[in-house]
Design an enzyme around this catalytic site. Sequence first.
Site: not given
Length: 351
Positions: A103, A105, A255
């Site tokens: 992820d 981000d 993440d």
Amino acid sequence: MVIIMDDKIVNEVSNLYKEYYSYVIKNDLLEVPEGIEYREFGYGYFKKVDNRNISFKDGEEYKNWVLKNAPFHLYKSLSYMEFPSKSGGANKKKVFRREIAFDIDVHKTKKCRHSDDWVCEYCLEEAKNQALYLIEEFLMSDFGLSGDDLQIAFSGNRGYHIYIKPKDEEIRNIIESYEKPQRRFLMDYILGKNLNLSKIGSGWKRRLLDVFKKKKIATKQFEKEDNWKKIIEKRKNRDKIYSIINETLNKLELDEKVMDDDIRLLRVIGSLHGYTGFMVKEIKYKKLSSFNPLKDAIFNDFNEKFYNVKIKQKIDKIIINDETYNNKSKEIPASVLLFLFGHGVNFEIIY
Ligand SMILES: [Zn+2]
């Protein structure tokens, strides 16, 4: 973030989400996670996750539920579990397999001129560049995966989800049985946490040599030798070299919990992101470099439906589908309505 609970707006937004989900379900564009009976689902309206520990016996039941409830946020577990609807953690749920996903981000960039939770072309571009960097530098060059072994999705906000799904079933079985320490090792490698400068490995050697060349650091010795520490310590510009290495190690905003957590939820591909109203959209690797979320992640019908509004507070500008909107805008498309609503902007619809 203050959510404006104007009933008229909430009703309209709910209708737009319903309209969207009827379209994607009818056209088979909503992800139905593999092994759906073993997956946990979560959803939210005014918070990201109001509720989790939901499960469905099959795709039909799941799609009917989504059509009926049209949540503003929709998640599925990366893990397969024997008891997905039991609460109380991985042991109670009996996790037996888990997808591997990254992820990305990102935060605001230096070029961004907006508040922290807003988006613009610069931070969205940064998110995309980081996704490409992860894919090309690590997943392809170091791990030998190809574009077909990856599933890539725009997260609906400032990020991307990259799933490793090797076409080779045997390899996929192996990586989806990774336990937490093995997943952690993978993450640490990418973040350079176990990088040993006294004995540098080939992947990081290649990556850092590329950066050194760009920064005009003499690389001849580094190319021949694996003990870089010895070389750096003798260099006059060692502080500069260390800072370049550090910068390279910290390039990705990943993440880590998405890799660590056994019962982590991730947004369903094809759902809408409740903060932005943007689609969580799958993109083929070859299309990624030309992907523009401010156009390509907007549901088309939402560009064609307009509202007269009064925006009652100062907001940063937002450019959607090449049109710029700000607090002086009197007429906005549904796509902008969803963005303002998700960001808790104080406005009213004038009928
Ligand atoms: Zn920005």
